[in-house]
Design a protein around this motif. Structure first.
Motif, PDB file in Angstrom:
ATOM      1  N   GLY A 419      11.659 -10.878   7.897  1.00 51.78           N
ATOM      2  CA  GLY A 419      10.862 -12.009   7.404  1.00 51.78           C
ATOM      3  C   GLY A 419       9.656 -11.539   6.624  1.00 51.78           C
ATOM      4  N   TYR A 420       9.248 -10.308   6.890  1.00 48.47           N
ATOM      5  CA  TYR A 420       8.040  -9.787   6.245  1.00 48.47           C
ATOM      6  C   TYR A 420       8.373  -8.626   5.316  1.00 48.47           C
ATOM      7  CZ  TYR A 420       5.372 -12.342   9.809  1.00 48.47           C
ATOM      8  OH  TYR A 420       4.836 -13.301  10.621  1.00 48.47           O
ATOM      9  N   GLU A 421       8.146  -8.845   4.015  1.00 46.80           N
ATOM     10  CA  GLU A 421       8.182  -7.708   3.097  1.00 46.80           C
ATOM     11  C   GLU A 421       6.728  -7.329   2.835  1.00 46.80           C
ATOM     12  OE1 GLU A 421      10.404  -8.132  -0.617  1.00 46.80           O
ATOM     13  OE2 GLU A 421       9.066  -6.600  -1.466  1.00 46.80           O
ATOM     14  N   VAL A 422       6.323  -6.200   3.377  1.00 47.51           N
ATOM     15  CA  VAL A 422       4.907  -5.810   3.346  1.00 47.51           C
ATOM     16  C   VAL A 422       4.687  -4.724   2.298  1.00 47.51           C
ATOM     17  CG1 VAL A 422       2.980  -5.011   4.776  1.00 47.51           C
ATOM     18  CG2 VAL A 422       4.829  -6.307   5.825  1.00 47.51           C
ATOM     19  N   GLN A 423       3.630  -4.854   1.535  1.00 52.19           N
ATOM     20  CA  GLN A 423       3.281  -3.843   0.524  1.00 52.19           C
ATOM     21  C   GLN A 423       1.806  -3.482   0.640  1.00 52.19           C
ATOM     22  OE1 GLN A 423       5.375  -2.422  -1.419  1.00 52.19           O
ATOM     23  NE2 GLN A 423       7.087  -3.837  -1.778  1.00 52.19           N
ATOM     24  N   ALA A 424       1.494  -2.226   0.296  1.00 50.49           N
ATOM     25  CA  ALA A 424       0.085  -1.834   0.111  1.00 50.49           C
ATOM     26  C   ALA A 424      -0.145  -1.881  -1.394  1.00 50.49           C
ATOM     27  CB  ALA A 424      -0.152  -0.437   0.653  1.00 50.49           C
ATOM     28  N   LEU A 425      -1.019  -2.785  -1.841  1.00 44.91           N
ATOM     29  CA  LEU A 425      -1.197  -2.997  -3.275  1.00 44.91           C
ATOM     30  C   LEU A 425      -2.486  -2.358  -3.780  1.00 44.91           C
ATOM     31  CD1 LEU A 425      -0.217  -6.793  -3.501  1.00 44.91           C
ATOM     32  CD2 LEU A 425       1.271  -4.814  -3.852  1.00 44.91           C
ATOM     33  N   GLY A 426      -2.409  -1.811  -4.984  1.00 39.37           N
ATOM     34  CA  GLY A 426      -3.598  -1.279  -5.636  1.00 39.37           C
ATOM     35  C   GLY A 426      -4.356  -2.397  -6.342  1.00 39.37           C
ATOM     36  N   ASP A 427      -5.488  -2.036  -6.953  1.00 36.48           N
ATOM     37  CA  ASP A 427      -6.299  -3.053  -7.636  1.00 36.48           C
ATOM     38  C   ASP A 427      -5.526  -3.754  -8.746  1.00 36.48           C
ATOM     39  OD1 ASP A 427      -8.347  -2.461  -6.002  1.00 36.48           O
ATOM     40  OD2 ASP A 427      -9.345  -1.067  -7.400  1.00 36.48           O
ATOM     41  N   ASP A 428      -4.529  -3.048  -9.312  1.00 36.11           N
ATOM     42  CA  ASP A 428      -3.735  -3.654 -10.397  1.00 36.11           C
ATOM     43  C   ASP A 428      -2.648  -4.596  -9.866  1.00 36.11           C
ATOM     44  OD1 ASP A 428      -2.051  -1.895  -9.176  1.00 36.11           O
ATOM     45  OD2 ASP A 428      -1.577  -0.713 -10.968  1.00 36.11           O
ATOM     46  N   GLY A 429      -2.590  -4.749  -8.547  1.00 36.16           N
ATOM     47  CA  GLY A 429      -1.603  -5.659  -7.967  1.00 36.16           C
ATOM     48  C   GLY A 429      -0.233  -5.038  -7.790  1.00 36.16           C
ATOM     49  N   HIS A 430      -0.099  -3.730  -8.091  1.00 40.03           N
ATOM     50  CA  HIS A 430       1.186  -3.062  -7.911  1.00 40.03           C
ATOM     51  C   HIS A 430       1.159  -2.205  -6.648  1.00 40.03           C
ATOM     52  CE1 HIS A 430       2.777  -4.436 -11.646  1.00 40.03           C
ATOM     53  NE2 HIS A 430       1.718  -3.996 -12.310  1.00 40.03           N
ATOM     54  N   PRO A 431       2.332  -2.040  -6.017  1.00 35.74           N
ATOM     55  CA  PRO A 431       2.375  -1.216  -4.802  1.00 35.74           C
ATOM     56  C   PRO A 431       1.907   0.210  -5.092  1.00 35.74           C
ATOM     57  CG  PRO A 431       4.404  -2.491  -5.025  1.00 35.74           C
ATOM     58  CD  PRO A 431       3.641  -2.690  -6.302  1.00 35.74           C
ATOM     59  N   VAL A 432       1.099   0.760  -4.177  1.00 35.74           N
ATOM     60  CA  VAL A 432       0.658   2.142  -4.327  1.00 35.74           C
ATOM     61  C   VAL A 432       1.737   3.046  -3.730  1.00 35.74           C
ATOM     62  CG1 VAL A 432      -1.803   1.569  -4.256  1.00 35.74           C
ATOM     63  CG2 VAL A 432      -0.601   2.068  -2.113  1.00 35.74           C
ATOM     64  N   LYS A 433       1.569   4.348  -3.901  1.00 30.41           N
ATOM     65  CA  LYS A 433       2.577   5.297  -3.375  1.00 30.41           C
ATOM     66  C   LYS A 433       2.503   5.370  -1.845  1.00 30.41           C
ATOM     67  CE  LYS A 433       2.482   8.587  -7.160  1.00 30.41           C
ATOM     68  NZ  LYS A 433       1.185   9.161  -7.473  1.00 30.41           N
ATOM     69  N   ALA A 434       3.588   5.823  -1.243  1.00 32.82           N
ATOM     70  CA  ALA A 434       3.600   5.993   0.227  1.00 32.82           C
ATOM     71  C   ALA A 434       2.429   6.877   0.636  1.00 32.82           C
ATOM     72  CB  ALA A 434       4.917   6.625   0.660  1.00 32.82           C
ATOM     73  N   GLY A 435       1.737   6.472   1.678  1.00 35.08           N
ATOM     74  CA  GLY A 435       0.623   7.277   2.188  1.00 35.08           C
ATOM     75  C   GLY A 435      -0.700   6.988   1.512  1.00 35.08           C
ATOM     76  N   GLU A 436      -0.702   6.150   0.460  1.00 39.24           N
ATOM     77  CA  GLU A 436      -1.974   5.819  -0.204  1.00 39.24           C
ATOM     78  C   GLU A 436      -2.503   4.478   0.296  1.00 39.24           C
ATOM     79  OE1 GLU A 436      -1.691   5.932  -4.450  1.00 39.24           O
ATOM     80  OE2 GLU A 436      -1.159   8.073  -4.443  1.00 39.24           O
ATOM     81  N   MET A 437      -3.833   4.380   0.326  1.00 33.31           N
ATOM     82  CA  MET A 437      -4.451   3.147   0.815  1.00 33.31           C
ATOM     83  C   MET A 437      -4.343   2.017  -0.204  1.00 33.31           C
ATOM     84  SD  MET A 437      -6.124   3.122   3.785  1.00 33.31           S
ATOM     85  CE  MET A 437      -7.674   2.242   3.665  1.00 33.31           C
ATOM     86  N   GLY A 438      -4.146   0.824   0.288  1.00 38.08           N
ATOM     87  CA  GLY A 438      -4.121  -0.348  -0.582  1.00 38.08           C
ATOM     88  C   GLY A 438      -4.449  -1.596   0.213  1.00 38.08           C
ATOM     89  N   ALA A 439      -4.471  -2.718  -0.488  1.00 39.45           N
ATOM     90  CA  ALA A 439      -4.658  -4.003   0.196  1.00 39.45           C
ATOM     91  C   ALA A 439      -3.295  -4.408   0.747  1.00 39.45           C
ATOM     92  CB  ALA A 439      -5.161  -5.047  -0.785  1.00 39.45           C
ATOM     93  N   ILE A 440      -3.241  -4.695   2.026  1.00 38.42           N
ATOM     94  CA  ILE A 440      -1.943  -5.019   2.620  1.00 38.42           C
ATOM     95  C   ILE A 440      -1.610  -6.487   2.337  1.00 38.42           C
ATOM     96  CG2 ILE A 440      -0.601  -5.103   4.747  1.00 38.42           C
ATOM     97  CD1 ILE A 440      -1.244  -2.264   4.050  1.00 38.42           C
ATOM     98  N   ALA A 441      -0.461  -6.674   1.698  1.00 35.87           N
ATOM     99  CA  ALA A 441      -0.052  -8.026   1.297  1.00 35.87           C
ATOM    100  C   ALA A 441       1.411  -8.247   1.668  1.00 35.87           C
ATOM    101  CB  ALA A 441      -0.261  -8.188  -0.203  1.00 35.87           C
ATOM    102  N   ILE A 442       1.749  -9.530   1.838  1.00 38.41           N
ATOM    103  CA  ILE A 442       3.124  -9.885   2.228  1.00 38.41           C
ATOM    104  C   ILE A 442       3.736 -10.727   1.115  1.00 38.41           C
ATOM    105  CG2 ILE A 442       4.547 -11.029   3.966  1.00 38.41           C
ATOM    106  CD1 ILE A 442       2.039 -10.689   5.870  1.00 38.41           C
ATOM    107  N   LYS A 443       4.934 -10.355   0.724  1.00 35.14           N
ATOM    108  CA  LYS A 443       5.638 -11.083  -0.333  1.00 35.14           C
ATOM    109  C   LYS A 443       5.911 -12.515   0.143  1.00 35.14           C
ATOM    110  CE  LYS A 443       7.549 -10.377  -4.330  1.00 35.14           C
ATOM    111  NZ  LYS A 443       8.871 -10.146  -4.797  1.00 35.14           N
ATOM    112  N   LEU A 444       5.644 -13.478  -0.725  1.00 31.00           N
ATOM    113  CA  LEU A 444       5.919 -14.884  -0.390  1.00 31.00           C
ATOM    114  C   LEU A 444       7.409 -15.178  -0.542  1.00 31.00           C
ATOM    115  CD1 LEU A 444       2.880 -16.575  -2.174  1.00 31.00           C
ATOM    116  CD2 LEU A 444       3.235 -16.348   0.288  1.00 31.00           C
ATOM    117  N   PRO A 445       7.972 -16.112   0.191  1.00 29.32           N
ATOM    118  CA  PRO A 445       7.308 -16.921   1.215  1.00 29.32           C
ATOM    119  C   PRO A 445       7.134 -16.156   2.523  1.00 29.32           C
ATOM    120  CG  PRO A 445       9.633 -17.462   1.134  1.00 29.32           C
ATOM    121  CD  PRO A 445       9.405 -16.449   0.048  1.00 29.32           C
TER     122      PRO A 445
END
Ligand code: COA
Ligand code: AMP
Length: 630
Positions: A419-445
């Motif tokens: 139910g949850y597709e989770v991504q760590a996103l960079g400031d540009d809104g794109h997923p960052v590489k594995a192991g890099e910090m980002g804003a944690i966001a969940i794909k809608l819905p």
């Protein structure tokens, strides 16, 4: 099916996955589809299905022949009592209360605020509302009258259900005067209040109040009222960046389906087994795993009124597990830190037979490795950190013990749940590489069981959660995902802090501090604390010309936050400074202040609430050229 296969089956066919999960729930009219995206991004689940949550939590188990099974164990070291309520008894009590509420005019869709301590009547009140389709809003007992008033004005309840008092170690919390004060402050006036009189304090009644028992006498019990899957079951207020809390709306259908799924697949609890969440009904953990989850699954839940230490000792949790044969236990890391502090060698653990326990689940705040390792060593069972929020209602990431006991990685709350597709996103809104910090966001819905929006605040919902990263729900947490897909939740990206597993807004505290006549400007930050995870620390700039003893102003400010927000804010630390560190554009550098404070606190053997440490912090800020103590 193991975790990977299950997650993949959801990814490949989310609609099919959730329609199949919905089979576990009794519907009056089955939904024709799971997801309703006709008003995207305001998604609904099972919107044309018809059901009743209370029926699924109680009646259907009785109809299946399990009426004698224990539904609730009330264990209260505060009152030295323990008693059991069967499913049949609970259904009858709930139906009676629901009937009385209806007789006094509470209808489907009406809101009812519940302000109660950890007594079974709190769960009964929630279920009674669910039974007649009323929308409950439980307010945590540690909040002050002003906070309750804010919620009354937002939810506009027809009624309030409350207990006469709550019990904290060494003191009685006088709920009734608090409620009267809140109603006085609020613009909206509820029609009536139902008061459950506890033996420890019998409250004085007003003309607006009815007695819990008396108002049920001679009233026809209520049957379950059919509601749509998308109709709201409850509104639960949680802290945001401002003093105005967010009213998270939880619809009936998705909630029942999702929680039922989690009981088996995440917590590995079967009908008839005992599940214990040592939290409070005022928090989301209490909603999902003291009240609804275990009952939807036909399990036994424990309503525990006490503390991990001091009621009477650091063995309370183990005594409860042994006495009631708890299979799966859920609490916040802070509770374990409290126990570890007084019983580092686990002397109390050794006194009890914990053989019933299969796993310990931790959530509500970041679980530090020391606490996890200590718990693993003491209990000898898997210790599962899992991550979720009031908004989601259940875990976004976990180790799903019922599906597959995946390896635990220290510092990680596990892998995303179906139910949850989770991504760590960079400031540009794109997923960052594995192991890099980002804003944690969940794909809608977001999946079923999560919030459908904020109460009467669709625009705020969109701006708070959906606008930063189009197509995603922004969790407000920062972290990373490793190459194996495990999540790491490191910090909040907003002004929310987490004190003893309680989510609090520093913005709300700043609003209160600013209302003090001698405070010109202020900032509240969260600083690391060895027991509560974080503690709020206030910096006060005094109004020009104020020449009072700083200690007096600080003491008044501490008192003010306690009076306006409540003891739960745990605001006890503040210092007076000349000015606050700011960027050129005038933004207060809270992050920098927190880093300095944390760095100092960790270096010193004492805890942050030591006056010496506090003085050091103020001094360090001055040295950095940020803030000059007077
Ligand atoms: N009603 C009124 N007051 C309350 C309250 C309630 N329901 N709950 C807490 N308070 C008061 C406490 O008495 C305390 O008051 P004080 O400042 O006079 O001491 C204050 O609010 C702060 O409470 P808390 O931060 O919880 O501290 P504590 O010392 O009472 O307990 C823990 C610390 C760690 C033992 C406790 O927070 C705990 O068990 N937490 C983990 C479980 C949990 O509830 N997690 C929530 C999400 S899972
Ligand atoms: P609440 O809405 O009160 O449940 O608080 C949710 C917030 O608590 C999350 O957004 C996180 O910041 C934090 N949180 C909850 N569980 C965890 C966890 N397991 N690890 C790290 N942070 C957590």
């Amino acid at each position: 099916m193991g975790y990977q296969e299950t997650y993949k089956s959801w990814q490949e066919d989310p609609e099919g996955f959730w329609m199949q999960a919905a089979e576990a729930i009794d519907w009056i009219k089955k939904p024709s589809k799971a997801l309703d995206d006709s008003n995207a991004p305001m998604y609904q689940w099972y919107s044309d299905g018809v059901m009743n949550t209370c029926y699924n939590a109680l009646d259907r188990h009785i109809e299946a022949g399990h009426g004698d099974r224990v539904a609730i164990i009330h264990d209260s070291p505060m009152t030295h009592s323990s008693h059991e309520i069967t499913y049949t008894e609970l259904r009858d009590r709930v139906a009676s209360l629901a009937g009385a509420l209806r007789a006094k005019g509470v209808e489907k869709g009406d809101r009812v605020i519940i302000y109660m301590p950890m007594v079974p009547e709190a769960v009964e009140a929630m279920l009674a509302c669910a039974r007649i389709g009323a929308v409950h809003s439980v307010v945590f007992g540690g909040f002050a009258a002003t906070e309750l008033a804010t919620r009354i004005d937002d939810a506009k309840p027809k009624a309030i259900i409350a207990a006469s008092c709550g019990l904290e170690p060494g003191r009685v919390i006088h709920y009734k005067p608090l409620i009267d004060e809140a109603i006085e402050i609020a613009d909206h006036k509820p029609e009536f209040c139902v008061i459950f009189q506890r033996e420890q304090e019998v409250a004085e009644m007003t003309a607006r109040d009815v007695d819990w028992h008396a108002f049920q006498f001679g009233v026809e019990p209520a049957a379950c009222v059919p509601v749509k899957g998308s109709d709201p079951l409850y509104v639960l207020y949680t802290s945001g960046t401002t003093g105005q809390p967010k009213g998270v709306v939880r619809p009936n259908g998705g909630h029942a389906v999702a929680l039922h799924w989690t009981m088996k697949n995440i917590y590995n609890v079967k009908p008839g087994e005992v599940f214990w969440a040592a939290s409070d009904v005022g928090w989301v953990v209490g909603h999902s795993y003291i009240a609804y989850g275990p009952l939807l699954a036909g399990a036994t839940t424990i309503v525990f009124e006490g503390k991990p230490v001091g009621t009477p000792d650091a063995g309370t949790f183990w005594r409860v597990i042994e006495q009631h044969k708890v299979v799966s236990f859920f609490t916040a890391p802070t509770a374990f830190r409290a126990i570890k502090r007084v019983d580092p060698e686990g002397e109390f653990v050794k006194k009890y037979d914990l053989s019933s326990l299969k796993a310990l689940f931790l959530a509500g705040e970041r679980a530090d490795s020391d606490t996890i390792i200590w718990a693993q060593n003491q209990l000898g069972v898997p210790v599962i950190d899992h991550w979720w929020q009031t908004e989601t209602g259940y875990s976004i990431a976990a180790i799903p013990m019922g599906l597959e006991a995946l390896p635990v990685k220290l510092g990680s709350p596990g892998v995303p749940m179906p139910g949850y597709e989770v991504q760590a996103l960079g400031d540009d809104g794109h997923p960052v590489k594995a192991g890099e910090m980002g804003a944690i966001a969940i794909k809608l819905p977001l999946p079923p069981g999560t919030l459908s929006g904020l109460w009467n605040a669709e625009d705020r919902y969109k701006s708070a959660y959906l606008e930063a990263f189009p197509g995603y729900y922004e969790t407000g947490d920062a972290g990373m995902i490793d190459e194996d897909g495990y999540l790491y939740i490191m910090a909040r990206t907003d002004d929310v802090i987490n004190v003893a597993g309680h989510r609090l807004s520093t913005g709300a505290m700043e609003e209160v501090l600013s209302s003090h006549p001698d405070v010109a400007e202020c900032a509240v930050i969260g600083v690391a604390d060895a027991l509560k995870g974080q503690l709020p620390l206030g910096f006060l700039c005094l109004t020009a010309g104020v020449n009072r003893d700083e200690a007096d102003v600080v003491a008044e400010c501490v008192k003010l936050v306690r009076a306006k927000i409540g003891p739960v804010a745990a605001f006890k630390l503040a210092c007076v400074v000349e000015r606050l560190p700011k960027t050129r554009s005038g933004k207060v550098l809270r992050g920098t202040m927190a880093k300095i404070a944390d760095g100092l606190a960790w270096k010193m053997p004492a805890t942050i609430d030591d006056p010496e440490v506090l003085a050091e912090i103020a001094l360090a800020l001055r040295r950095m050229g940020f803030a000059e103590p007077k």
